[in-house]
Design an enzyme around this catalytic site. Structure first.
Site, PDB file in Angstrom:
ATOM      1  N   GLN A 153      -6.687   3.820   4.283  1.00 33.48           N
ATOM      2  CA  GLN A 153      -7.637   3.056   3.470  1.00 33.48           C
ATOM      3  C   GLN A 153      -8.537   2.212   4.361  1.00 33.48           C
ATOM      4  O   GLN A 153      -9.769   2.192   4.196  1.00 33.48           O
ATOM      5  CB  GLN A 153      -6.857   2.150   2.502  1.00 33.48           C
ATOM      6  CG  GLN A 153      -7.739   1.326   1.591  1.00 33.48           C
ATOM      7  CD  GLN A 153      -8.522   2.184   0.617  1.00 33.48           C
ATOM      8  OE1 GLN A 153      -7.935   2.994  -0.079  1.00 33.48           O
ATOM      9  NE2 GLN A 153      -9.835   2.034   0.569  1.00 33.48           N
ATOM     10  N   ARG A 175     -12.705   7.997   2.130  1.00 36.81           N
ATOM     11  CA  ARG A 175     -11.293   8.352   2.393  1.00 36.81           C
ATOM     12  C   ARG A 175     -11.229   9.779   2.927  1.00 36.81           C
ATOM     13  O   ARG A 175     -10.521  10.076   3.893  1.00 36.81           O
ATOM     14  CB  ARG A 175     -10.455   8.242   1.100  1.00 36.81           C
ATOM     15  CG  ARG A 175     -10.221   6.829   0.610  1.00 36.81           C
ATOM     16  CD  ARG A 175      -9.291   6.050   1.518  1.00 36.81           C
ATOM     17  NE  ARG A 175      -7.992   6.680   1.686  1.00 36.81           N
ATOM     18  CZ  ARG A 175      -6.959   6.585   0.853  1.00 36.81           C
ATOM     19  NH1 ARG A 175      -7.062   5.821  -0.221  1.00 36.81           N
ATOM     20  NH2 ARG A 175      -5.809   7.190   1.088  1.00 36.81           N
ATOM     21  N   ARG A 209       3.418   9.020   1.201  1.00 34.68           N
ATOM     22  CA  ARG A 209       3.247   7.717   0.544  1.00 34.68           C
ATOM     23  C   ARG A 209       4.632   7.277   0.098  1.00 34.68           C
ATOM     24  O   ARG A 209       5.234   7.899  -0.796  1.00 34.68           O
ATOM     25  CB  ARG A 209       2.292   7.836  -0.645  1.00 34.68           C
ATOM     26  CG  ARG A 209       2.355   6.647  -1.576  1.00 34.68           C
ATOM     27  CD  ARG A 209       1.221   6.609  -2.559  1.00 34.68           C
ATOM     28  NE  ARG A 209      -0.024   6.237  -1.896  1.00 34.68           N
ATOM     29  CZ  ARG A 209      -1.137   5.898  -2.525  1.00 34.68           C
ATOM     30  NH1 ARG A 209      -1.162   5.867  -3.841  1.00 34.68           N
ATOM     31  NH2 ARG A 209      -2.224   5.571  -1.860  1.00 34.68           N
ATOM     32  N   ASP A 218      -8.242  -6.340  -4.126  1.00 35.66           N
ATOM     33  CA  ASP A 218      -7.297  -5.282  -4.509  1.00 35.66           C
ATOM     34  C   ASP A 218      -6.484  -5.833  -5.682  1.00 35.66           C
ATOM     35  O   ASP A 218      -6.549  -7.036  -5.982  1.00 35.66           O
ATOM     36  CB  ASP A 218      -6.399  -4.955  -3.286  1.00 35.66           C
ATOM     37  CG  ASP A 218      -5.419  -3.810  -3.538  1.00 35.66           C
ATOM     38  OD1 ASP A 218      -5.577  -3.087  -4.547  1.00 35.66           O
ATOM     39  OD2 ASP A 218      -4.486  -3.644  -2.733  1.00 35.66           O
ATOM     40  N   CYS A 233     -10.267  -1.048  -2.945  1.00 35.63           N
ATOM     41  CA  CYS A 233      -9.699   0.252  -2.563  1.00 35.63           C
ATOM     42  C   CYS A 233      -9.493   1.159  -3.780  1.00 35.63           C
ATOM     43  O   CYS A 233      -9.364   2.368  -3.613  1.00 35.63           O
ATOM     44  CB  CYS A 233      -8.390   0.043  -1.819  1.00 35.63           C
ATOM     45  SG  CYS A 233      -7.161  -0.866  -2.766  1.00 35.63           S
ATOM     46  N   ASN A 237      -0.278  -4.707   1.197  1.00 34.08           N
ATOM     47  CA  ASN A 237      -0.374  -3.634   2.191  1.00 34.08           C
ATOM     48  C   ASN A 237      -1.799  -3.454   2.746  1.00 34.08           C
ATOM     49  O   ASN A 237      -1.988  -3.293   3.956  1.00 34.08           O
ATOM     50  CB  ASN A 237       0.166  -2.308   1.614  1.00 34.08           C
ATOM     51  CG  ASN A 237      -0.205  -2.079   0.155  1.00 34.08           C
ATOM     52  OD1 ASN A 237      -1.102  -2.732  -0.384  1.00 34.08           O
ATOM     53  ND2 ASN A 237       0.474  -1.155  -0.495  1.00 34.08           N
ATOM     54  N   HIS A 279      -1.593   0.273   4.680  1.00 28.32           N
ATOM     55  CA  HIS A 279      -2.399   1.373   4.135  1.00 28.32           C
ATOM     56  C   HIS A 279      -3.480   1.717   5.168  1.00 28.32           C
ATOM     57  O   HIS A 279      -4.671   1.468   4.942  1.00 28.32           O
ATOM     58  CB  HIS A 279      -3.001   0.943   2.800  1.00 28.32           C
ATOM     59  CG  HIS A 279      -3.468   2.073   1.922  1.00 28.32           C
ATOM     60  ND1 HIS A 279      -3.372   3.398   2.301  1.00 28.32           N
ATOM     61  CD2 HIS A 279      -4.032   2.071   0.678  1.00 28.32           C
ATOM     62  CE1 HIS A 279      -3.863   4.154   1.331  1.00 28.32           C
ATOM     63  NE2 HIS A 279      -4.267   3.382   0.335  1.00 28.32           N
ATOM     64  N   ARG A 302      -6.804   8.998  -5.304  1.00 30.63           N
ATOM     65  CA  ARG A 302      -7.608   9.211  -4.099  1.00 30.63           C
ATOM     66  C   ARG A 302      -6.851   9.856  -2.946  1.00 30.63           C
ATOM     67  O   ARG A 302      -7.349  10.791  -2.312  1.00 30.63           O
ATOM     68  CB  ARG A 302      -8.208   7.879  -3.588  1.00 30.63           C
ATOM     69  CG  ARG A 302      -9.461   7.445  -4.307  1.00 30.63           C
ATOM     70  CD  ARG A 302      -9.481   5.941  -4.443  1.00 30.63           C
ATOM     71  NE  ARG A 302      -8.407   5.540  -5.329  1.00 30.63           N
ATOM     72  CZ  ARG A 302      -8.522   5.536  -6.658  1.00 30.63           C
ATOM     73  NH1 ARG A 302      -9.656   5.817  -7.211  1.00 30.63           N
ATOM     74  NH2 ARG A 302      -7.486   5.216  -7.432  1.00 30.63           N
ATOM     75  N   THR A 303      -5.669   9.352  -2.655  1.00 30.85           N
ATOM     76  CA  THR A 303      -4.944   9.832  -1.469  1.00 30.85           C
ATOM     77  C   THR A 303      -4.591  11.296  -1.638  1.00 30.85           C
ATOM     78  O   THR A 303      -4.819  12.126  -0.750  1.00 30.85           O
ATOM     79  CB  THR A 303      -3.701   8.954  -1.231  1.00 30.85           C
ATOM     80  OG1 THR A 303      -4.152   7.601  -1.146  1.00 30.85           O
ATOM     81  CG2 THR A 303      -2.970   9.349   0.042  1.00 30.85           C
TER      82      THR A 303
HETATM   83  N1   CP Z   1      -6.913   3.658  -2.755  1.00 31.01           N
HETATM   84  C1   CP Z   1      -5.900   4.522  -2.923  1.00 31.01           C
HETATM   85  O1   CP Z   1      -5.033   4.719  -2.033  1.00 31.01           O
HETATM   86  O2   CP Z   1      -5.898   5.155  -4.114  1.00 31.01           O
HETATM   87  P1   CP Z   1      -4.715   6.009  -4.744  1.00 31.01           P
HETATM   88  O3   CP Z   1      -3.553   5.067  -4.930  1.00 31.01           O
HETATM   89  O4   CP Z   1      -5.245   6.530  -6.036  1.00 31.01           O
HETATM   90  O5   CP Z   1      -4.343   7.105  -3.785  1.00 31.01           O
HETATM   91  N1  NVA Z   2      -2.071  -2.586  -3.098  1.00 30.60           N
HETATM   92  C1  NVA Z   2      -2.177  -1.406  -3.923  1.00 30.60           C
HETATM   93  C2  NVA Z   2      -3.027  -0.388  -3.264  1.00 30.60           C
HETATM   94  C3  NVA Z   2      -3.224   0.880  -4.028  1.00 30.60           C
HETATM   95  C4  NVA Z   2      -4.065   1.871  -3.308  1.00 30.60           C
HETATM   96  C5  NVA Z   2      -0.783  -0.876  -4.215  1.00 30.60           C
HETATM   97  O1  NVA Z   2       0.025  -0.823  -3.284  1.00 30.60           O
HETATM   98  O2  NVA Z   2      -0.513  -0.517  -5.350  1.00 30.60           O
END
Ligand code: CP
Ligand code: NVA
Length: 311
Positions: free
Chosen positions: A133, A290, A103, A222, A262, A161, A130, A54-55
């Protein structure tokens, strides 16, 4: 002066509301196929130390919709903090690109990146938080529940997070936040104390998912094992067993409660297939948001930097 978005608390309440307004306008522009090349000729360096769907996709697509270009830098490309110092990468990218989205594992690297970069830095997740998100999540809650204020939002699972970002958001808008997880998996203690001291929202930490879920407006979960915690997976599977979001637990919430995640989801661990794909789930609206929320954050940062963007 450039401005960053590293925590939701980098914005005031009024700015959060403005961001949501912009997001709704951008969403309708996308839906109507209206061109909005606000960042024509600009580029964004996207640094990923962890995987992403997604990000990466939403930022890259958003930058394209803005008439700009985004560069995907995989965990193997930069080696931020390993192959090269964070402060050097920050200054080098600032000479090439107009934006940085990152990230990273360690939140202190995010702070250092922002300190040394001369272009806006947007946090696309760290071990600590995050914020993008949570902006998409709150936009989704507004769309489905009409308002954020006064909602009973129940976060079930790991105090990770995403959970820390809920706490940060709770210092800006009043709602009832209940966090339910096993003992030992509470959110960041300093963030919790900060959120409680702010006195804006009612915050409860409980260890019983049923008590938590009662009369909820929003049930959020999550993964139990976040990226980077894979070695703890077996232990976590045992510790979190009773915190699964399933039909039985959902029955305690309001009958019109919405279910959020998420994503990515670990099916039949933190959430069942029936619930994630059931009538109360809004997870794909949430994922879509997003894109719109992040583009709105970019408009806010650019306006702070003096850009005259008319929507
Ligand atoms: N929700 C989210 O941040 O998804 P990704 O880790 O796929 O970017
Ligand atoms: N808590 C999860 C969120 C992913 C979008 C992680 O950090 O993997």
């Amino acid at each position: 002066m450039k401005r960053d978005f590293l925590h939701v608390t980098d914005f005031t309440k009024a700015e959060l509301n403005e961001t949501f307004d912009i997001a709704r306008k951008l969403k309708s522009k996308v839906r109507n196929g209206e061109e909005h090349h606000f960042f024509k000729g600009q580029s964004m360096a996207m640094i990923f130390s962890k995987p992403s769907a997604r990000t990466r996709i939403s930022f890259e697509t958003g930058m394209y919709q803005f008439g700009g270009h985004a560069l995907y830098l995989s965990p193997n490309d930069i080696g931020i903090g390993k192959r090269e110092a964070v402060k050097d990468i920050a200054r080098v990218i600032s000479r090439y690109n107009n934006w940085i989205m990152a990230r990273l594992f360690d939140h202190k690297y995010m702070l250092e990146l922002a300190e040394y970069a001369t272009v806006p830095v947007i946090n696309g997740l760290t071990d600590y938080n995050h914020p993008c998100q949570i902006m998409a999540d709150m936009l989704t809650i507004q769309e489905h529940r009409g308002t954020i204020e006064g909602q009973k939002i129940v976060f079930i699972g790991d105090g990770n997070n995403v959970c820390n970002s809920f706490l940060n958001f709770s210092t800006l808008m009043p709602f009832h936040l209940v966090i339910a997880g096993p003992e030992g998996y509470e959110p960041d203690a300093e963030t919790l104390a900060y959120a409680r001291d702010a006195g804006v929202s009612e915050i409860e930490i409980v260890h019983d998912p049923i008590t938590a879920a009662k009369e909820a407006d929003v049930i959020y979960t999550d993964v139990w094992t976040s990226m980077g915690q894979e070695a703890e997976r077996q232990q976590r599977l045992m510790d979190f067993t009773s915190f699964q979001v399933n039909e039985e637990l959902l029955a305690y919430a309001k009958s019109n409660a919405i279910v959020m995640h998420c994503l990515p989801a670990h099916y039949n661990e933190e959430i069942t297939d029936e619930v994630l794909n059931g009538p109360q789930s809004v997870v794909f609206d949430e994922a879509e948001n997003r894109l719109h929320a992040q583009k709105a954050i970019m408009v806010m940062l650019a306006r702070s930097g003096g850009a005259d963007i008319k929507l």
